[in-house]
Design a protein around this motif. Structure first.
Motif, PDB file in Angstrom:
ATOM      1  N   GLU A 154       0.880  -1.167   0.000  1.00  0.00           N
ATOM      2  CA  GLU A 154       0.000   0.000   0.000  1.00  0.00           C
ATOM      3  C   GLU A 154       0.918   1.218   0.000  1.00  0.00           C
ATOM      4  OE1 GLU A 154      -3.466   2.197   2.665  1.00  0.00           O
ATOM      5  OE2 GLU A 154      -2.855   0.136   3.144  1.00  0.00           O
ATOM      6  N   LEU A 155       1.101   1.797  -1.146  1.00  0.00           N
ATOM      7  CA  LEU A 155       2.058   2.894  -1.287  1.00  0.00           C
ATOM      8  C   LEU A 155       1.423   4.221  -0.885  1.00  0.00           C
ATOM      9  CD1 LEU A 155       3.946   2.128  -4.630  1.00  0.00           C
ATOM     10  CD2 LEU A 155       4.684   1.693  -2.285  1.00  0.00           C
ATOM     11  N   THR A 156       2.042   4.875   0.086  1.00  0.00           N
ATOM     12  CA  THR A 156       1.599   6.196   0.541  1.00  0.00           C
ATOM     13  C   THR A 156       2.796   7.133   0.546  1.00  0.00           C
ATOM     14  OG1 THR A 156       2.046   5.703   2.869  1.00  0.00           O
ATOM     15  CG2 THR A 156      -0.146   5.126   2.016  1.00  0.00           C
ATOM     16  N   ASP A 157       2.531   8.409   0.725  1.00  0.00           N
ATOM     17  CA  ASP A 157       3.612   9.392   0.762  1.00  0.00           C
ATOM     18  C   ASP A 157       4.608   9.122   1.882  1.00  0.00           C
ATOM     19  OD1 ASP A 157       3.073  11.149  -1.445  1.00  0.00           O
ATOM     20  OD2 ASP A 157       1.337  11.900  -0.359  1.00  0.00           O
ATOM     21  N   ASP A 158       4.176   8.469   2.950  1.00  0.00           N
ATOM     22  CA  ASP A 158       5.074   8.166   4.062  1.00  0.00           C
ATOM     23  C   ASP A 158       6.229   7.259   3.644  1.00  0.00           C
ATOM     24  OD1 ASP A 158       3.502   9.663   5.748  1.00  0.00           O
ATOM     25  OD2 ASP A 158       2.383   7.941   6.535  1.00  0.00           O
ATOM     26  N   LEU A 159       6.001   6.444   2.625  1.00  0.00           N
ATOM     27  CA  LEU A 159       7.036   5.516   2.164  1.00  0.00           C
ATOM     28  C   LEU A 159       7.984   6.140   1.143  1.00  0.00           C
ATOM     29  CD1 LEU A 159       4.926   2.252   1.652  1.00  0.00           C
ATOM     30  CD2 LEU A 159       6.437   2.802   3.564  1.00  0.00           C
ATOM     31  N   VAL A 160       7.620   7.267   0.597  1.00  0.00           N
ATOM     32  CA  VAL A 160       8.384   7.880  -0.491  1.00  0.00           C
ATOM     33  C   VAL A 160       9.609   8.613   0.068  1.00  0.00           C
ATOM     34  CG1 VAL A 160       8.308   9.536  -2.395  1.00  0.00           C
ATOM     35  CG2 VAL A 160       6.316   8.090  -1.900  1.00  0.00           C
ATOM     36  N   SER A 161      10.748   8.394  -0.550  1.00  0.00           N
ATOM     37  CA  SER A 161      11.982   9.062  -0.128  1.00  0.00           C
ATOM     38  C   SER A 161      11.888  10.569  -0.346  1.00  0.00           C
ATOM     39  CB  SER A 161      13.178   8.514  -0.912  1.00  0.00           C
ATOM     40  OG  SER A 161      13.281   7.119  -0.765  1.00  0.00           O
ATOM     41  N   ASP A 162      12.541  11.311   0.521  1.00  0.00           N
ATOM     42  CA  ASP A 162      12.480  12.773   0.421  1.00  0.00           C
ATOM     43  C   ASP A 162      13.082  13.292  -0.878  1.00  0.00           C
ATOM     44  OD1 ASP A 162      11.250  12.973   2.875  1.00  0.00           O
ATOM     45  OD2 ASP A 162      13.126  13.276   3.988  1.00  0.00           O
ATOM     46  N   ASP A 163      14.046  12.550  -1.433  1.00  0.00           N
ATOM     47  CA  ASP A 163      14.727  13.033  -2.633  1.00  0.00           C
ATOM     48  C   ASP A 163      14.235  12.347  -3.916  1.00  0.00           C
ATOM     49  OD1 ASP A 163      15.741  10.548  -2.043  1.00  0.00           O
ATOM     50  OD2 ASP A 163      17.835  11.068  -2.443  1.00  0.00           O
ATOM     51  N   ALA A 164      13.162  11.590  -3.827  1.00  0.00           N
ATOM     52  CA  ALA A 164      12.674  10.865  -5.007  1.00  0.00           C
ATOM     53  C   ALA A 164      12.076  11.826  -6.034  1.00  0.00           C
ATOM     54  CB  ALA A 164      11.627   9.838  -4.600  1.00  0.00           C
ATOM     55  N   LYS A 165      12.539  11.717  -7.256  1.00  0.00           N
ATOM     56  CA  LYS A 165      11.993  12.536  -8.339  1.00  0.00           C
ATOM     57  C   LYS A 165      10.767  11.882  -8.978  1.00  0.00           C
ATOM     58  CE  LYS A 165      14.959  15.789  -7.897  1.00  0.00           C
ATOM     59  NZ  LYS A 165      14.527  17.095  -7.363  1.00  0.00           N
ATOM     60  N   TYR A 166      10.627  10.595  -8.759  1.00  0.00           N
ATOM     61  CA  TYR A 166       9.402   9.892  -9.138  1.00  0.00           C
ATOM     62  C   TYR A 166       9.361   8.551  -8.414  1.00  0.00           C
ATOM     63  CZ  TYR A 166      12.294   7.337 -12.627  1.00  0.00           C
ATOM     64  OH  TYR A 166      13.259   6.589 -13.271  1.00  0.00           O
ATOM     65  N   VAL A 167       8.157   7.968  -8.375  1.00  0.00           N
ATOM     66  CA  VAL A 167       7.948   6.622  -7.834  1.00  0.00           C
ATOM     67  C   VAL A 167       7.486   5.737  -8.984  1.00  0.00           C
ATOM     68  CG1 VAL A 167       6.618   5.195  -6.240  1.00  0.00           C
ATOM     69  CG2 VAL A 167       7.375   7.481  -5.543  1.00  0.00           C
ATOM     70  N   TYR A 168       8.122   4.568  -9.094  1.00  0.00           N
ATOM     71  CA  TYR A 168       7.871   3.682 -10.226  1.00  0.00           C
ATOM     72  C   TYR A 168       7.176   2.407  -9.756  1.00  0.00           C
ATOM     73  CZ  TYR A 168       8.875   0.782 -14.342  1.00  0.00           C
ATOM     74  OH  TYR A 168       8.772  -0.021 -15.452  1.00  0.00           O
ATOM     75  N   ILE A 169       6.089   2.041 -10.441  1.00  0.00           N
ATOM     76  CA  ILE A 169       5.377   0.799 -10.132  1.00  0.00           C
ATOM     77  C   ILE A 169       5.068   0.029 -11.416  1.00  0.00           C
ATOM     78  CG2 ILE A 169       4.289   1.799  -8.075  1.00  0.00           C
ATOM     79  CD1 ILE A 169       1.624   1.839  -9.700  1.00  0.00           C
ATOM     80  N   THR A 170       4.856  -1.269 -11.251  1.00  0.00           N
ATOM     81  CA  THR A 170       4.239  -2.103 -12.280  1.00  0.00           C
ATOM     82  C   THR A 170       2.846  -2.418 -11.766  1.00  0.00           C
ATOM     83  OG1 THR A 170       6.390  -3.058 -12.831  1.00  0.00           O
ATOM     84  CG2 THR A 170       4.427  -4.219 -13.635  1.00  0.00           C
ATOM     85  N   SER A 171       1.823  -1.909 -12.411  1.00  0.00           N
ATOM     86  CA  SER A 171       0.488  -1.943 -11.811  1.00  0.00           C
ATOM     87  C   SER A 171      -0.126  -3.336 -11.797  1.00  0.00           C
ATOM     88  CB  SER A 171      -0.443  -0.964 -12.542  1.00  0.00           C
ATOM     89  OG  SER A 171      -0.688  -1.394 -13.867  1.00  0.00           O
ATOM     90  N   ASN A 172       0.221  -4.165 -12.784  1.00  0.00           N
ATOM     91  CA  ASN A 172      -0.292  -5.540 -12.855  1.00  0.00           C
ATOM     92  C   ASN A 172       0.870  -6.443 -13.237  1.00  0.00           C
ATOM     93  OD1 ASN A 172      -2.896  -7.370 -13.184  1.00  0.00           O
ATOM     94  ND2 ASN A 172      -1.574  -7.835 -14.915  1.00  0.00           N
ATOM     95  N   ASN A 173       1.041  -7.519 -12.486  1.00  0.00           N
ATOM     96  CA  ASN A 173       2.186  -8.399 -12.698  1.00  0.00           C
ATOM     97  C   ASN A 173       1.748  -9.686 -13.394  1.00  0.00           C
ATOM     98  OD1 ASN A 173       4.474  -6.956 -11.167  1.00  0.00           O
ATOM     99  ND2 ASN A 173       2.739  -6.880  -9.764  1.00  0.00           N
ATOM    100  N   THR A 174       2.021  -9.743 -14.679  1.00  0.00           N
ATOM    101  CA  THR A 174       1.560 -10.833 -15.527  1.00  0.00           C
ATOM    102  C   THR A 174       2.061 -12.190 -15.054  1.00  0.00           C
ATOM    103  OG1 THR A 174       1.875  -9.234 -17.325  1.00  0.00           O
ATOM    104  CG2 THR A 174       1.320 -11.478 -17.950  1.00  0.00           C
ATOM    105  N   ILE A 175       3.313 -12.245 -14.652  1.00  0.00           N
ATOM    106  CA  ILE A 175       3.936 -13.518 -14.299  1.00  0.00           C
ATOM    107  C   ILE A 175       3.330 -14.107 -13.033  1.00  0.00           C
ATOM    108  CG2 ILE A 175       6.096 -14.596 -13.543  1.00  0.00           C
ATOM    109  CD1 ILE A 175       7.570 -12.592 -15.358  1.00  0.00           C
ATOM    110  N   TYR A 176       3.115 -13.238 -12.024  1.00  0.00           N
ATOM    111  CA  TYR A 176       2.743 -13.711 -10.689  1.00  0.00           C
ATOM    112  C   TYR A 176       1.246 -13.613 -10.404  1.00  0.00           C
ATOM    113  CZ  TYR A 176       7.697 -12.824 -10.647  1.00  0.00           C
ATOM    114  OH  TYR A 176       9.025 -12.803 -10.987  1.00  0.00           O
ATOM    115  N   GLY A 177       0.510 -12.977 -11.308  1.00  0.00           N
ATOM    116  CA  GLY A 177      -0.934 -12.872 -11.130  1.00  0.00           C
ATOM    117  C   GLY A 177      -1.347 -11.931 -10.016  1.00  0.00           C
ATOM    118  N   THR A 178      -0.642 -10.795  -9.898  1.00  0.00           N
ATOM    119  CA  THR A 178      -0.962  -9.803  -8.870  1.00  0.00           C
ATOM    120  C   THR A 178      -1.212  -8.444  -9.493  1.00  0.00           C
ATOM    121  OG1 THR A 178       1.361  -9.179  -8.521  1.00  0.00           O
ATOM    122  CG2 THR A 178       0.496 -10.983  -7.170  1.00  0.00           C
TER     123      THR A 178
END
Length: 365
Positions: free
Chosen positions: A137-161
């Motif tokens: 569950e990604l929230t701003d609390d987890l984001v690094s102070d110096d991060a210029k962006y946060v990268y995700i893979t929204s659906n994982n084909t291999i693992y079914g998530t």
């Protein structure tokens, strides 16, 4: 290999099945596109008929996803992996960092590629220990102070998530690889700085990637970016900086028209949820099958399952293929089985699969 005289139920993860109506229209227009006397495959990408195809496809996509005007929409040649390099080069400067949520092999590869150029990139979630069955569950609390962006893979084909609820971040722009689920559920485009997707799941043939990006959040860079990776340059040239994969763009446009005729993404989301529920309910109520992914993390596009007696795996797959159920073998590093049930998969395909699964269980019970 069993030979068939008609279309089968294609559960391949990608390249995946296309809507039958789209294939039939492409067949009718293959040799002579709308009276031009030539195939789109032969047509100059600078010719007006192709420009019309390109413009119409982007118009339909913008409508389907309610894409704001400030977002650029660009077709890129090649697969989505190409963007693993393009994104950091467009969005990071020397010494800068970005955050990566590692929910599967493709997010890992994206981070590894970014790290070649920007060694300071960080991991804010790593699902390796859970065999990538967990989604954060990604929230701003987890984001690094110096991060210029946060990268995700929204659906994982291999693992079914998948992210059942997509992140909404204020601390840093969100960039998402949506290769295996774009156009399958409603999105708020403005929650993202960049969305990209390879075409071969829900959009069209392989060899094409779609990028949607917020032009106002694209930083000015002081380092060279290869031309075909340069978001601003590609957008200003209307996806025509070089010869694009013209036929794949044509096919994508036909898929977008099909989606519009179906009623749009909202209708597809309801259909997809119903298809996935039918399959997961069958698995969960069975004494033979097992779904390794927790319910809240399960993908609607790629249902991964196993036999509790894996000595039956080969027989299950052999019988499925004989029944015209193709592409059910799980990813090579994961094993088991995977049913990819993208937009083009009709409910009847799931019903046929479920019927086969129940009959196989009865016969082996």
């Amino acid at each position: 290999m069993v030979k068939f005289t008609s279309r089968i139920h294609n559960f391949n993860a990608g390249p995946a099945m296309l809507p039958t109506e789209v294939m039939e229209k492409a067949q009718r227009e293959f040799l002579n596109y709308q009276g031009t006397g030539m195939s789109v495959m032969e047509m100059s990408h600078r010719a007006k008929p192709f420009q019309d195809i390109l413009d119409r496809s982007i118009h339909h996509l913008r409508s389907l996803l309610s894409i704001p005007e400030r977002y650029g929409v660009v077709y890129y040649p090649g697969g989505a992996t190409f963007q693993f390099s393009a994104i950091p080069l467009n969005y990071l400067k020397e010494g800068e960092s970005a955050d990566f949520a590692l929910t599967g092999v493709w997010a890992v590869k994206a981070k590894e590629e970014a790290k070649k150029f920007y060694p300071n990139v960080k991991t804010i979630f790593d699902g390796k220990d859970s065999k990538y069955t967990e989604i954060p569950e990604l929230t701003d609390d987890l984001v690094s102070d110096d991060a210029k962006y946060v990268y995700i893979t929204s659906n994982n084909t291999i693992y079914g998530t998948r992210y059942k609820t997509l992140p909404k971040l204020k601390k840093a722009p969100l960039i998402a690889d949506m290769t295996s689920e774009l156009l399958s559920r409603k999105l708020n485009i403005e929650d993202f700085s960049v969305i990209f997707a390879g075409a071969q799941k829900n959009i069209g043939p392989s060899g094409l990637t779609l990028v949607i990006y917020d032009k106002e959040k694209l930083p000015k860079q002081n380092h060279p970016i290869p031309n075909l990776m340069n978001f601003e340059l590609m957008e200003k040239n209307g996806s025509l900086y070089n010869t694009p994969p013209t036929y794949s763009i044509y096919m994508a446009g036909l898929v977008f028209e099909w989606l519009v005729e179906k009623g749009g993404v909202e209708v597809m989301e309801k259909e997809n949820e119903a298809k996935a529920k039918l399959l997961y309910d069958t698995i969960d109520s069975s004494s033979l099958y097992n779904a390794p992914v927790p319910v809240n993390n399960r993908s609607v596009m790629n249902a991964v399952f196993r036999l509790k007696d894996d000595s039956l795996d080969a027989k299950f797959l052999e019988g499925a293929e004989a029944a015209g159920l193709a592409g059910l073998k799980g990813y090579r590093d994961v094993g088991g089985f995977r049913a990819s049930i993208y937009n083009a998969m009709p409910k009847s395909g799931i019903e046929t699969l479920v019927s086969y699964m129940k009959e196989f269980e009865r016969s082996k019970g």
